[in-house]
Motif scaffolding. Structure first.
Motif, PDB file in Angstrom:
ATOM      1  N   MET A   1      -1.304   4.316   1.774  1.00 26.32           N
ATOM      2  CA  MET A   1      -2.523   4.689   1.067  1.00 26.32           C
ATOM      3  C   MET A   1      -3.641   3.766   1.523  1.00 26.32           C
ATOM      4  O   MET A   1      -3.455   2.560   1.613  1.00 26.32           O
ATOM      5  CB  MET A   1      -2.330   4.503  -0.440  1.00 26.32           C
ATOM      6  CG  MET A   1      -1.478   5.549  -1.087  1.00 26.32           C
ATOM      7  SD  MET A   1      -1.226   5.145  -2.824  1.00 26.32           S
ATOM      8  CE  MET A   1      -2.604   6.000  -3.565  1.00 26.32           C
ATOM      9  N   THR A   2      -4.763   4.322   1.787  1.00 25.01           N
ATOM     10  CA  THR A   2      -5.902   3.491   2.140  1.00 25.01           C
ATOM     11  C   THR A   2      -6.562   2.999   0.859  1.00 25.01           C
ATOM     12  O   THR A   2      -6.249   3.473  -0.229  1.00 25.01           O
ATOM     13  CB  THR A   2      -6.924   4.303   2.951  1.00 25.01           C
ATOM     14  OG1 THR A   2      -7.371   5.379   2.134  1.00 25.01           O
ATOM     15  CG2 THR A   2      -6.307   4.839   4.222  1.00 25.01           C
TER      16      THR A   2
ATOM     17  N   ASN B   1       0.785  -1.239   0.000  1.00 27.86           N
ATOM     18  CA  ASN B   1       0.000   0.000   0.000  1.00 27.86           C
ATOM     19  C   ASN B   1       0.815   1.286   0.000  1.00 27.86           C
ATOM     20  O   ASN B   1       0.322   2.348   0.350  1.00 27.86           O
ATOM     21  CB  ASN B   1      -1.012   0.036   1.141  1.00 27.86           C
ATOM     22  CG  ASN B   1      -2.184  -0.884   0.871  1.00 27.86           C
ATOM     23  OD1 ASN B   1      -2.546  -1.092  -0.295  1.00 27.86           O
ATOM     24  ND2 ASN B   1      -2.753  -1.439   1.901  1.00 27.86           N
TER      25      ASN B   1
ATOM     26  N   ARG C   1      -8.926   9.232 -10.713  1.00 22.99           N
ATOM     27  CA  ARG C   1      -8.237  10.382 -11.278  1.00 22.99           C
ATOM     28  C   ARG C   1      -7.567  10.014 -12.600  1.00 22.99           C
ATOM     29  O   ARG C   1      -7.635  10.744 -13.570  1.00 22.99           O
ATOM     30  CB  ARG C   1      -7.198  10.916 -10.291  1.00 22.99           C
ATOM     31  CG  ARG C   1      -7.398  12.388 -10.009  1.00 22.99           C
ATOM     32  CD  ARG C   1      -6.450  12.867  -8.959  1.00 22.99           C
ATOM     33  NE  ARG C   1      -6.866  12.444  -7.632  1.00 22.99           N
ATOM     34  CZ  ARG C   1      -6.024  12.094  -6.662  1.00 22.99           C
ATOM     35  NH1 ARG C   1      -4.737  12.075  -6.849  1.00 22.99           N
ATOM     36  NH2 ARG C   1      -6.484  11.730  -5.488  1.00 22.99           N
TER      37      ARG C   1
ATOM     38  N   LYS D   1      -9.430   6.570  -5.370  1.00 30.02           N
ATOM     39  CA  LYS D   1      -9.414   7.950  -5.870  1.00 30.02           C
ATOM     40  C   LYS D   1      -8.344   8.119  -6.931  1.00 30.02           C
ATOM     41  O   LYS D   1      -8.550   8.787  -7.929  1.00 30.02           O
ATOM     42  CB  LYS D   1      -9.150   8.925  -4.716  1.00 30.02           C
ATOM     43  CG  LYS D   1     -10.391   9.260  -3.936  1.00 30.02           C
ATOM     44  CD  LYS D   1     -10.060  10.306  -2.888  1.00 30.02           C
ATOM     45  CE  LYS D   1     -11.221  10.462  -1.924  1.00 30.02           C
ATOM     46  NZ  LYS D   1     -10.783  11.081  -0.666  1.00 30.02           N
ATOM     47  N   HIS D   2      -7.182   7.501  -6.679  1.00 28.02           N
ATOM     48  CA  HIS D   2      -6.083   7.584  -7.624  1.00 28.02           C
ATOM     49  C   HIS D   2      -6.495   6.974  -8.963  1.00 28.02           C
ATOM     50  O   HIS D   2      -6.246   7.534 -10.021  1.00 28.02           O
ATOM     51  CB  HIS D   2      -4.870   6.847  -7.054  1.00 28.02           C
ATOM     52  CG  HIS D   2      -3.693   6.822  -7.968  1.00 28.02           C
ATOM     53  ND1 HIS D   2      -2.960   7.949  -8.267  1.00 28.02           N
ATOM     54  CD2 HIS D   2      -3.129   5.813  -8.668  1.00 28.02           C
ATOM     55  CE1 HIS D   2      -2.000   7.627  -9.107  1.00 28.02           C
ATOM     56  NE2 HIS D   2      -2.069   6.337  -9.372  1.00 28.02           N
TER      57      HIS D   2
ATOM     58  N   GLU E   1      -9.367   3.662  -0.041  1.00 27.01           N
ATOM     59  CA  GLU E   1     -10.079   4.820  -0.585  1.00 27.01           C
ATOM     60  C   GLU E   1      -9.129   5.683  -1.420  1.00 27.01           C
ATOM     61  O   GLU E   1      -9.475   6.138  -2.505  1.00 27.01           O
ATOM     62  CB  GLU E   1     -10.653   5.627   0.576  1.00 27.01           C
ATOM     63  CG  GLU E   1     -11.732   6.609   0.149  1.00 27.01           C
ATOM     64  CD  GLU E   1     -12.117   7.558   1.268  1.00 27.01           C
ATOM     65  OE1 GLU E   1     -12.748   8.563   0.980  1.00 27.01           O
ATOM     66  OE2 GLU E   1     -11.763   7.266   2.435  1.00 27.01           O
ATOM     67  N   ASP E   2      -7.912   5.895  -0.907  1.00 25.65           N
ATOM     68  CA  ASP E   2      -6.922   6.668  -1.646  1.00 25.65           C
ATOM     69  C   ASP E   2      -6.625   6.030  -2.991  1.00 25.65           C
ATOM     70  O   ASP E   2      -6.513   6.691  -4.007  1.00 25.65           O
ATOM     71  CB  ASP E   2      -5.598   6.752  -0.861  1.00 25.65           C
ATOM     72  CG  ASP E   2      -5.716   7.647   0.361  1.00 25.65           C
ATOM     73  OD1 ASP E   2      -6.601   8.512   0.362  1.00 25.65           O
ATOM     74  OD2 ASP E   2      -4.928   7.458   1.287  1.00 25.65           O
ATOM     75  N   LYS E   3      -6.476   4.687  -2.945  1.00 28.97           N
ATOM     76  CA  LYS E   3      -6.156   3.960  -4.176  1.00 28.97           C
ATOM     77  C   LYS E   3      -7.280   4.121  -5.190  1.00 28.97           C
ATOM     78  O   LYS E   3      -7.048   4.296  -6.373  1.00 28.97           O
ATOM     79  CB  LYS E   3      -5.946   2.465  -3.871  1.00 28.97           C
ATOM     80  CG  LYS E   3      -4.550   2.172  -3.381  1.00 28.97           C
ATOM     81  CD  LYS E   3      -4.131   0.775  -3.764  1.00 28.97           C
ATOM     82  CE  LYS E   3      -4.493  -0.240  -2.726  1.00 28.97           C
ATOM     83  NZ  LYS E   3      -3.957  -1.565  -3.013  1.00 28.97           N
TER      84      LYS E   3
END
Ligand code: ZN
Length: 105
Positions: free
Chosen positions: A64-65, A17, A75, A71-72, A67-69
């Motif tokens: 990275m959570t 992560n 994007r 979002k990435h 959720e972050d992943k």
């Protein structure tokens, strides 16, 4: 192991992560550095990036959570979409993508 690309199209390794960017390629190995500039974490893989030969993943920040992943990924997806369809407003695309992801929960 998961390989993605950075915003600049460089290879990016996802390990436990955390994201690593390729710092050096030798004849037999690839050396990766954490994408967070001040972080000292490093790892070394074989050239095909299938095995971690050595790693010192002592990060000084959180990983990275999920959720972050997500979002990435969104994007990156939006960027591609925005490039494909230059008449669509990027903000509109992001909003509609975020909504469609939320509805999956
Ligand atoms: Zn780090």
């Amino acid at each position: 192991m998961e390989i993605t690309t950075t915003n600049r199209g460089k290879p990016c390794l996802m390990l436990e992560n955390y994201r690593f960017k390729c710092a050096r390629v030798t004849r037999t190995t690839k050396e990766w550095r954490c994408t967070t500039d001040r972080c000292k974490a490093r790892c070394t893989t074989d050239l095909d990036t299938t095995i971690v030969i050595h790693s010192s993943t002592c990060h000084d920040h959180s990983s990275m959570t999920a959720e972050d992943k997500e979002k990435h990924k969104i994007r990156q997806f939006c960027k591609r979409k925005a490039t494909d369809d230059i008449s669509a407003r990027p903000s509109k695309i992001v909003c509609s993508e975020l909504r469609s992801t939320e509805s999956l929960d």
